[in-house]
Design a protein around this motif. Sequence first.
Motif, PDB file in Angstrom:
ATOM      1  N   UNK A 237       1.893 -35.154  58.898  1.00  0.00           N
ATOM      2  CA  UNK A 237       0.285 -35.322  59.814  1.00  0.00           C
ATOM      3  C   UNK A 237       0.259 -37.320  59.039  1.00  0.00           C
ATOM      4  N   UNK A 238       0.355 -37.809  59.533  1.00  0.00           N
ATOM      5  CA  UNK A 238      -0.334 -39.292  59.531  1.00  0.00           C
ATOM      6  C   UNK A 238      -1.650 -39.186  59.028  1.00  0.00           C
ATOM      7  N   UNK A 239      -2.544 -38.391  58.505  1.00  0.00           N
ATOM      8  CA  UNK A 239      -3.599 -38.332  58.500  1.00  0.00           C
ATOM      9  C   UNK A 239      -4.528 -36.992  57.274  1.00  0.00           C
ATOM     10  N   UNK A 249      -4.450 -39.745  63.519  1.00  0.00           N
ATOM     11  CA  UNK A 249      -3.712 -41.068  63.113  1.00  0.00           C
ATOM     12  C   UNK A 249      -2.445 -40.242  63.833  1.00  0.00           C
ATOM     13  N   UNK A 250      -1.850 -41.000  65.121  1.00  0.00           N
ATOM     14  CA  UNK A 250      -0.934 -40.228  65.458  1.00  0.00           C
ATOM     15  C   UNK A 250       0.716 -41.342  65.612  1.00  0.00           C
ATOM     16  N   UNK A 251       1.948 -41.495  66.051  1.00  0.00           N
ATOM     17  CA  UNK A 251       3.022 -42.400  65.729  1.00  0.00           C
ATOM     18  C   UNK A 251       3.163 -42.198  67.888  1.00  0.00           C
ATOM     19  N   UNK A 252       2.856 -43.314  68.403  1.00  0.00           N
ATOM     20  CA  UNK A 252       2.705 -43.712  69.995  1.00  0.00           C
ATOM     21  C   UNK A 252       3.526 -44.254  70.550  1.00  0.00           C
ATOM     22  N   UNK A 253       4.354 -45.058  69.012  1.00  0.00           N
ATOM     23  CA  UNK A 253       4.862 -46.372  69.295  1.00  0.00           C
ATOM     24  C   UNK A 253       6.260 -45.702  68.813  1.00  0.00           C
ATOM     25  N   UNK A 254       7.590 -46.426  68.856  1.00  0.00           N
ATOM     26  CA  UNK A 254       8.902 -45.991  68.499  1.00  0.00           C
ATOM     27  C   UNK A 254       8.657 -46.465  67.037  1.00  0.00           C
ATOM     28  N   UNK A 255       9.848 -44.987  66.649  1.00  0.00           N
ATOM     29  CA  UNK A 255      10.132 -45.411  65.246  1.00  0.00           C
ATOM     30  C   UNK A 255      11.406 -45.783  64.564  1.00  0.00           C
ATOM     31  N   UNK A 256      12.100 -46.386  63.723  1.00  0.00           N
ATOM     32  CA  UNK A 256      12.997 -46.625  63.239  1.00  0.00           C
ATOM     33  C   UNK A 256      13.555 -45.198  62.455  1.00  0.00           C
ATOM     34  N   UNK A 257      15.684 -46.456  62.307  1.00  0.00           N
ATOM     35  CA  UNK A 257      15.819 -44.860  61.273  1.00  0.00           C
ATOM     36  C   UNK A 257      17.217 -45.535  60.514  1.00  0.00           C
ATOM     37  N   UNK A 270      -4.073 -45.321  64.212  1.00  0.00           N
ATOM     38  CA  UNK A 270      -5.770 -45.957  63.636  1.00  0.00           C
ATOM     39  C   UNK A 270      -5.931 -44.187  64.215  1.00  0.00           C
ATOM     40  N   UNK A 271      -7.317 -43.588  63.025  1.00  0.00           N
ATOM     41  CA  UNK A 271      -7.908 -42.188  63.004  1.00  0.00           C
ATOM     42  C   UNK A 271      -8.596 -42.062  64.208  1.00  0.00           C
ATOM     43  N   UNK A 272      -9.448 -40.761  65.316  1.00  0.00           N
ATOM     44  CA  UNK A 272      -9.876 -40.734  65.838  1.00  0.00           C
ATOM     45  C   UNK A 272     -11.324 -40.513  65.432  1.00  0.00           C
ATOM     46  N   UNK A 273     -12.155 -40.960  65.697  1.00  0.00           N
ATOM     47  CA  UNK A 273     -12.105 -42.265  67.435  1.00  0.00           C
ATOM     48  C   UNK A 273     -12.550 -43.667  66.687  1.00  0.00           C
ATOM     49  N   UNK A 274     -11.656 -43.980  67.993  1.00  0.00           N
ATOM     50  CA  UNK A 274     -11.078 -46.253  67.405  1.00  0.00           C
ATOM     51  C   UNK A 274     -11.945 -47.113  66.938  1.00  0.00           C
ATOM     52  N   UNK A 275     -13.611 -46.682  67.483  1.00  0.00           N
ATOM     53  CA  UNK A 275     -15.082 -47.714  66.602  1.00  0.00           C
ATOM     54  C   UNK A 275     -15.803 -47.762  66.032  1.00  0.00           C
ATOM     55  N   UNK A 276     -15.702 -46.376  65.437  1.00  0.00           N
ATOM     56  CA  UNK A 276     -16.888 -46.048  64.426  1.00  0.00           C
ATOM     57  C   UNK A 276     -16.350 -44.808  63.534  1.00  0.00           C
ATOM     58  N   UNK A 277     -16.763 -44.930  62.643  1.00  0.00           N
ATOM     59  CA  UNK A 277     -15.724 -44.158  61.287  1.00  0.00           C
ATOM     60  C   UNK A 277     -16.144 -43.555  59.733  1.00  0.00           C
ATOM     61  N   UNK A 278     -18.088 -43.269  60.910  1.00  0.00           N
ATOM     62  CA  UNK A 278     -18.368 -42.605  59.875  1.00  0.00           C
ATOM     63  C   UNK A 278     -18.094 -41.531  58.820  1.00  0.00           C
ATOM     64  N   UNK A 279     -17.358 -40.829  60.092  1.00  0.00           N
ATOM     65  CA  UNK A 279     -16.861 -39.275  59.342  1.00  0.00           C
ATOM     66  C   UNK A 279     -15.517 -39.824  58.873  1.00  0.00           C
ATOM     67  N   UNK A 281     -15.146 -41.296  56.048  1.00  0.00           N
ATOM     68  CA  UNK A 281     -15.090 -42.169  55.061  1.00  0.00           C
ATOM     69  C   UNK A 281     -14.215 -43.056  54.519  1.00  0.00           C
ATOM     70  N   UNK A 282     -13.613 -43.542  53.736  1.00  0.00           N
ATOM     71  CA  UNK A 282     -12.481 -44.235  53.126  1.00  0.00           C
ATOM     72  C   UNK A 282     -11.579 -44.995  53.491  1.00  0.00           C
ATOM     73  N   UNK A 283     -10.254 -45.592  53.104  1.00  0.00           N
ATOM     74  CA  UNK A 283      -9.078 -46.122  53.806  1.00  0.00           C
ATOM     75  C   UNK A 283      -8.069 -45.487  54.904  1.00  0.00           C
ATOM     76  N   UNK A 284      -8.848 -44.149  55.370  1.00  0.00           N
ATOM     77  CA  UNK A 284      -8.470 -43.076  55.775  1.00  0.00           C
ATOM     78  C   UNK A 284      -6.552 -43.305  55.941  1.00  0.00           C
ATOM     79  N   UNK A 285      -5.934 -42.803  54.460  1.00  0.00           N
ATOM     80  CA  UNK A 285      -4.911 -43.001  53.609  1.00  0.00           C
ATOM     81  C   UNK A 285      -4.203 -43.158  55.052  1.00  0.00           C
ATOM     82  N   UNK A 286      -2.416 -43.519  55.032  1.00  0.00           N
ATOM     83  CA  UNK A 286      -1.590 -43.203  56.154  1.00  0.00           C
ATOM     84  C   UNK A 286      -1.354 -43.321  57.463  1.00  0.00           C
ATOM     85  N   UNK A 287      -2.739 -43.533  57.531  1.00  0.00           N
ATOM     86  CA  UNK A 287      -3.238 -44.436  58.891  1.00  0.00           C
ATOM     87  C   UNK A 287      -3.257 -45.817  58.493  1.00  0.00           C
ATOM     88  N   UNK A 288      -2.232 -46.200  60.226  1.00  0.00           N
ATOM     89  CA  UNK A 288      -3.044 -47.547  60.500  1.00  0.00           C
ATOM     90  C   UNK A 288      -1.514 -48.637  59.121  1.00  0.00           C
TER      91      UNK A 288
END
Length: 684
Positions: A237-239, A249-257, A270-279, A281-288
């Motif tokens: 889980x990337x979040x 926070x998902x992986x919709x784009x292509x990956x590499x190996x 980015x974490x859900x939802x995109x444009x307000x992140x008050x719930x 908090x923090x950097x949301x590590x592993x997202x983006x």
Amino acid sequence: MRNPVCLFAVVIAIFGAGNLLPASAWEHWGGDRGGSRFSPLKQITPDNVGNLVRAWEFSTGDLDRRAPEVMKRTKFQATPLLVEDSLIFCSPFNEVIALDPGSGAQKWRYDPKILTNQRPANRYNCRGVAYWVDGKAPETAACRARIFMGTNDARVIALDARTGIPCADFGANGEVRLDIGMSLEWPGEFQITSAPVIAGDTVIVGSAIADNRRAEAPPGTVRAFDPRTGQSRWSFDPLLHDGVTAGHANVWAPMSVDEARGLVFLPTSSPSPDFWGGKRPGNNDYANSVVALRAETGERVWSYQTVHHDVWDYDLPAQPTLARIDTGEGQRDVVIQPTKQGFVFVLDRDTGKPIWPVEERSVPQGGAEGEQLSPTQPFPTHVPALLPQRISADDVFGFIPFWDGEACRAKVAAARNDGLYTPPSTQGSVVYPMTGGGVNWGGAAFDPVNQILYANTTRAIHIVKLLPRATVADGFNPPPGHDFGRQLGTPFAMTRAVALSPLGLLCNKPPWGEMVAVDLKAGKILWRSRVGTTEDRAPLGIAFRFGTPLGSGVAITAGGLVFSGAMDAYLRAFDARSGQELWQGRLPVPGVANPMTYLWKGEQYVAIGAGGHSESGTTIGDSVVAFRLARPGETPSLMSRTIDRPGGRFSAGAAAAAVVVLLTAMLAWRWRRNRKLRKQPHAQ
């Protein structure tokens, strides 16, 4: 590759990325496992590219078999693979099709029977398939060579690469249905759009999930399976969910190996939802972030975050490009990650640390109520941004300054605009580059011989506006041309719109789509070249050389060429050294997909999916088209032409016609406006 030293350099560079492919091959979505999109083929060159002819065109038949309203919800972004003496690709409806590489004739076809009433959030789309050979199986065994695909309805399917027959030992009769982990609001909320990747004996898939719908959305789990049995190997889980109310926070784009290191590289969203992140908090590590996992176990080895606490939808949309580069202090194996903002992050492949300094710089503050913005964001210092990252009301575009130019100026001036990372607001905020801008899902390409990075970029403005929950009724409909996200579970819904003039043109000055070549070692942009014209969008086929938005990527060759599609109906070839456009090949509809090249029976071909892109308003089709050099007795047709001058095509007659069209449009707009005003009630 004019001498053995250069040839050796190519071999070393490709091996450094964990890939060593025959010259004829294009066995992976990005050309190789590391997504270099580089081919050592050099039969087609700047000197003879004008002799390309259309070799064949194949139609999937979707236009004839699917209802028009269904086709309007498609994106044809597939890149074929050359494997098992076949070109193999998937349609937007997840039909897997194998073609004869020389004639384009169908060899086999598999239809998973995707339902066409599910309205997938990211349209019906399949960017590609993955290829794997079971080294433990006998040469003649069924399903020794397999094709893997993720589907719009959340299945992973395994097929015999030679016949298209499902591999019965994989899951249940050749497919595994994903356990999403929670109920979906509608069947299309969750899908798989990018090709799986395979590392050793592990097949790995990401997911695409509806943006801006709800905070507690389905998790963006990355899943790994045994390629023989379909048994689950691991999940990631990337979040981090501690204290966070966000589904994914998902992986919709292509990956590499990197096969040699046993690593898979994830570009996370980015974490859900995109444009307000008050719930959340923090950097949301592993997202983006670029995240490196052990391909065998799913263990996280390192991660590097490119945006902290994202509230701009600046997720990582592009495949990480694996390369060996000369840094000026020796050769290094790196991960090159381009972004929507136009940044290029270059990271050490073993540690994830930046090769060159990245500065944490202060960014605009004062977010919406309840927001907790990061005070800084990372800015690479060595490689310059690939496009401007700030626009003002004085930088807008208009054919007629006092009319459409003034309308654009007013749109930008009315919104909050503090430059890159301006927080979303109830006033409306400028997001520039737009959320689909910079480098998108097509990714970048890397020439290992000349150490040059090539990327398509998009320039456009988004206006994002937060809507207080109390103002959004259940039946709320946004204004025409606006995306709407309810962002359930937060205090704000949102609208998002591309800033367009009354003529429907982008409000920012051209170029709107541009190819960029970068010397990574020097940290220098070598050239820029506009890609695409207005020919297939403007009245009378007027071909303004403005460039078009470019979500798709490029293919580069040792022959010195860069190939690209655009939002007009042409495949183009550019001189890799100068950026000059050399050739155009006409397509039935725009080729909004990554091109590829391959060698078949001694001839080099260039192929591209030409099916259009419904979200961008292009015409829709269902074709794959291939070109090769003319054989004796063949001559290039009007569908294939050489570009004689860098200025593009725009005659005096076309200019006069353009003025007439624009003036007519202006008068029509004023008539509609006056008619609307006459219908409005008088003030009391």
